[in-house]
Design a protein around this motif. Sequence first.
Motif, short mmCIF file in Angstrom:
data_model
loop_
_atom_site.label_atom_id
_atom_site.label_comp_id
_atom_site.label_asym_id
_atom_site.label_seq_id
_atom_site.Cartn_x
_atom_site.Cartn_y
_atom_site.Cartn_z
N GLY A 212 -0.98 -23.55 -0.82
CA GLY A 212 -0.31 -23.00 -1.14
C GLY A 212 0.44 -21.69 0.12
O GLY A 212 -0.46 -21.97 1.57
N ALA A 213 1.74 -21.33 -0.48
CA ALA A 213 2.78 -20.52 0.19
C ALA A 213 1.69 -20.15 1.48
O ALA A 213 1.13 -19.04 0.38
CB ALA A 213 3.72 -20.08 -0.66
N GLY A 214 1.74 -19.22 2.50
CA GLY A 214 1.38 -18.66 3.47
C GLY A 214 0.20 -19.04 3.87
O GLY A 214 -0.80 -18.18 4.54
N GLN A 215 -0.83 -20.27 3.05
CA GLN A 215 -2.16 -19.97 3.66
C GLN A 215 -2.36 -21.24 4.87
O GLN A 215 -1.69 -21.72 5.06
CB GLN A 215 -2.61 -20.83 2.68
N PRO A 216 -2.98 -20.44 5.79
CA PRO A 216 -2.97 -20.90 6.96
C PRO A 216 -4.05 -22.26 6.66
O PRO A 216 -4.99 -22.08 6.32
CB PRO A 216 -3.88 -20.22 7.57
N GLY A 217 -3.76 -22.85 7.79
CA GLY A 217 -4.86 -23.76 7.50
C GLY A 217 -6.40 -24.25 8.57
O GLY A 217 -6.47 -22.90 9.37
N GLY A 218 -7.06 -25.16 8.24
CA GLY A 218 -8.52 -24.72 8.92
C GLY A 218 -8.70 -24.82 10.39
O GLY A 218 -7.90 -26.51 10.35
N PRO B 260 -0.44 -26.33 7.93
CA PRO B 260 -0.58 -24.56 6.36
C PRO B 260 0.45 -25.41 5.77
O PRO B 260 0.63 -26.00 5.60
CB PRO B 260 -0.07 -23.80 7.92
N GLY B 261 -0.46 -23.48 4.47
CA GLY B 261 1.20 -24.38 3.65
C GLY B 261 2.24 -23.48 3.77
O GLY B 261 2.14 -22.74 5.18
#
Length: 180
Positions: free
Chosen positions: A58-64, A93-94
């Motif tokens: 999703g938008a704005g979500q960081p990658g692990g 990321p998102g």
Amino acid sequence: AGGAITVSTSGAATLGAITASGGTAGAGNPGRNAGAVSVTGADVTVTSVVAQGSAGSGAGQPGGDGAAITLAATDATPTVMLGGNLTAQGGNPGAGGTPGTGGAVNVTGATILTANAAVNTSGGTGGAGGAIGFTSTIDSNTGTTRTLTLTGGTGDVTVDGAIGGTTAGSALTVTRNDIA
């Protein structure tokens, strides 16, 4: 998040494929971090190890984040038999999010490739990569040439011994920040 995996024995450590990845993030959630993997034994044999962060969803979500992978042979003539890939990549990321960072890969002992192998510690798109380190030589197993790809992204790649000095490989590709 992926759970850490530690295997330690005074004898030989012989394992198949090991996975400690973060798993898929649910919709609208950040990517999940991987768990670290450490295998220590007189000699170490692994098929492959994956400690990869997952993508943000999703938008704005960081990658692990990817996690560290450590393979350490400890006897008088330490040997690591590698039969596949070592993957410690960070997750993408998102849109508009922060990429996950790559984990470091450290291999202690003379390494023998029993299959074509790729080591990847790059971060998610635009993210920082982890370092790759081999403390000794890297050779193909006797009678068969193997390919080796080392991708550190922004991380450094260090090999403290000859590559293909005893049994040559068929190809070596290195992508990194610095090579030593």
